[in-house]
Structure formats: C-alpha cells, structure tokens
Design a protein around this motif. Structure first.
Motif, PDB file in Angstrom:
ATOM      1  N   ASP A   5      49.088  79.591 -37.783  1.00 47.19           N
ATOM      2  CA  ASP A   5      50.092  78.539 -37.976  1.00 47.19           C
ATOM      3  C   ASP A   5      50.230  77.674 -36.719  1.00 47.19           C
ATOM      4  O   ASP A   5      50.779  76.582 -36.775  1.00 47.19           O
ATOM      5  N   ARG A 129      53.459  68.067 -25.944  1.00 46.23           N
ATOM      6  CA  ARG A 129      53.713  69.483 -26.267  1.00 46.23           C
ATOM      7  C   ARG A 129      53.100  70.369 -25.177  1.00 46.23           C
ATOM      8  O   ARG A 129      52.113  71.066 -25.396  1.00 46.23           O
ATOM      9  N   TYR A 148      57.748  81.558 -25.446  1.00 44.77           N
ATOM     10  CA  TYR A 148      58.548  80.338 -25.330  1.00 44.77           C
ATOM     11  C   TYR A 148      57.878  79.189 -26.082  1.00 44.77           C
ATOM     12  O   TYR A 148      58.533  78.444 -26.831  1.00 44.77           O
ATOM     13  N   GLU A 151      58.221  79.676 -29.789  1.00 41.05           N
ATOM     14  CA  GLU A 151      59.596  79.399 -30.210  1.00 41.05           C
ATOM     15  C   GLU A 151      59.847  77.896 -30.310  1.00 41.05           C
ATOM     16  O   GLU A 151      60.416  77.411 -31.298  1.00 41.05           O
ATOM     17  N   ARG A 152      59.391  77.159 -29.295  1.00 39.84           N
ATOM     18  CA  ARG A 152      59.587  75.708 -29.304  1.00 39.84           C
ATOM     19  C   ARG A 152      58.808  75.034 -30.431  1.00 39.84           C
ATOM     20  O   ARG A 152      59.235  74.022 -30.974  1.00 39.84           O
ATOM     21  N   MET A 153      57.668  75.631 -30.784  1.00 36.98           N
ATOM     22  CA  MET A 153      56.840  75.086 -31.862  1.00 36.98           C
ATOM     23  C   MET A 153      57.227  75.660 -33.221  1.00 36.98           C
ATOM     24  O   MET A 153      56.586  75.358 -34.237  1.00 36.98           O
ATOM     25  N   GLN A 154      58.260  76.530 -33.226  1.00 35.88           N
ATOM     26  CA  GLN A 154      58.780  77.143 -34.460  1.00 35.88           C
ATOM     27  C   GLN A 154      57.684  77.914 -35.221  1.00 35.88           C
ATOM     28  O   GLN A 154      57.531  77.769 -36.440  1.00 35.88           O
ATOM     29  N   ALA A 155      56.951  78.726 -34.474  1.00 34.31           N
ATOM     30  CA  ALA A 155      55.858  79.509 -35.058  1.00 34.31           C
ATOM     31  C   ALA A 155      56.083  80.999 -34.818  1.00 34.31           C
ATOM     32  O   ALA A 155      56.667  81.411 -33.805  1.00 34.31           O
ATOM     33  N   ASP A 156      55.614  81.808 -35.754  1.00 34.28           N
ATOM     34  CA  ASP A 156      55.661  83.258 -35.633  1.00 34.28           C
ATOM     35  C   ASP A 156      54.551  83.696 -34.673  1.00 34.28           C
ATOM     36  O   ASP A 156      53.385  83.343 -34.882  1.00 34.28           O
ATOM     37  N   THR A 160      50.055  83.218 -34.501  1.00 33.00           N
ATOM     38  CA  THR A 160      49.687  82.288 -33.442  1.00 33.00           C
ATOM     39  C   THR A 160      48.374  82.715 -32.788  1.00 33.00           C
ATOM     40  O   THR A 160      48.155  83.894 -32.523  1.00 33.00           O
TER      41      THR A 160
END
Length: 218
Positions: A5, A129, A148, A151-156, A160
């Motif tokens: 993702d 980014r 971090y 989290e900022r990219m809203q990914a699990d 990743t």
C-alpha cells in the motif's frame, strides 16, 4: 505481500548515488580534527546513519567533536554533490511508473534530501513527502522513522515496502514490521559484498539494478 500500500525509499544510495561522496567528505572533515577515518571504515560505521550518530560514536570514545562539525560537513557535502552527484541508474523509470503511494525516509536532514532530489531531477516524484531522522526521537536502526512515515502516509506498516541500502536501514524496516528490499546498486558496493551483508541484516530480498525492481527472483 503481493503489492504494498506504500513504498518508502531511503535516499542516499537508493535514489541518489551519494554514499561514497558523503563518506569522503566525512573522512576529510574528521581528519581536520585529528581523527583518522578511511573510506571503507566510514562506510562500515556510518552508512545509513545520521550526523548525530557520528558525533555520539566519537563522544563515546572520548573524542570531542567541535561545534562547527555540522556546518563544515554540510558545506563539503553540498560542494561534492553539486559537482558529482547522480541519480541511481534506472530509478527515474521506476518512479515514473509507480502507481503506489511512495515517500522518502532518510537519515540525512531535510535540507540535504531536498537538495539531493532537486539536483538529480527526482524531487517532483515525491512532492514534499520527505521524512527524516530530525522528525523522530531515534534514528535508524530504530524503527521510529519508518513508523512515522507510514503514519503520515496513513499506511499499515505490515502493508509497507521499504527500499534500503544499509544494514541500519534494513534493521529499522524489519523492526517496524515492514517488508524490506535491500538495494546494492550504488557505487559504494562495487568492492563490497553488499548482498551478503544485507541478507544477514534481514532483508527479504536483495537486488542490484533498478531495472529489476519488479522482477521476480528466480
């Protein structure tokens, strides 16, 4: 994981061929303080590590690093990059073809990462980014930076993929619960067995050409 993702790229040695240039600069600056550090030793000790890690290493050995260290090293690296920095061969094609969200997570500071990407024509692929060790309490090999960024990219983190060229980066990605591919196509691995080193560090896959980025290993 068939398709991630999120893809997190390290910068130095993955996007830009900078590690030999920056380690030469580090050796030169430290020599001015009476500290002998050869290129191979610099790569072994500090590949993928932050400037803070360098200072902490020598302070632990009882060697005080002057306050101007950061300024001198930054100036030397910027000059070296301006004259000789190149993108990793084939990385532009990989980035141009990506349909998956992606970002950069680097041990270098934001100014250096931004400068490197702009200089090599890669900045537009990331659109700001950029996440660096300045933004977290602990740098690589701790997992903080990768967690971090995710989290900022809203990914699990479990969905990743990390692309790294250093042992500390591989260890950080695995500690974050991510899939990690080791890349050994930078010039700093021409005379070193990077594949063995990164596999031993825990890389899920190691490859040496960006042209093989999506190629399944046989």
């Amino acid at each position: 994981m068939t398709q991630p993702d999120l893809i997190i790229f390290d910068c130095d040695g993955v996007l830009v061929d900078s590690e030999v240039l920056s380690c030469r600069c580090l050796s030169k600056v430290l020599a001015g303080y009476g500290i002998d550090l050869g290129l191979d030793q610099a790569l072994d000790l500090f590949l993928g590590r932050s400037m803070t890690a360098v200072v902490e290493h020598y302070e632990a050995l009882g060697r005080s690093i002057p306050e101007q260290f950061s300024t001198e090293l930054t100036a030397g690296v910027r000059a070296a990059f301006t004259s000789a920095l190149c993108p990793i061969e084939g990385v532009s094609s990989v980035l141009e073809g990506l349909q998956i969200p992606h970002c950069v997570a680097s041990s270098s500071d934001v100014d250096r990462v931004s400068f490197s990407l702009a200089l090599t024509g890669l900045a537009a692929h990331f659109d700001g980014r950029l996440y660096t060790s300045q933004m977290v309490e602990r740098g690589k090999p701790a997992p903080d930076l990768f967690l971090y960024a995710a989290e900022r990219m809203q990914a699990d983190p479990r969905r990743t993929l990390v692309i790294e060229d250093s042992i500390s980066g591989i260890e950080a990605g695995k500690a974050a619960g991510m899939t990690v591919w080791g890349f050994v196509g930078g010039s700093h691995y021409r005379s070193r067995d990077g594949k063995a080193m990164l596999r031993e560090a825990g890389a899920d896959r190691v490859f040496g050409r960006m042209a093989d980025f999506w190629r399944k290993d046989r």
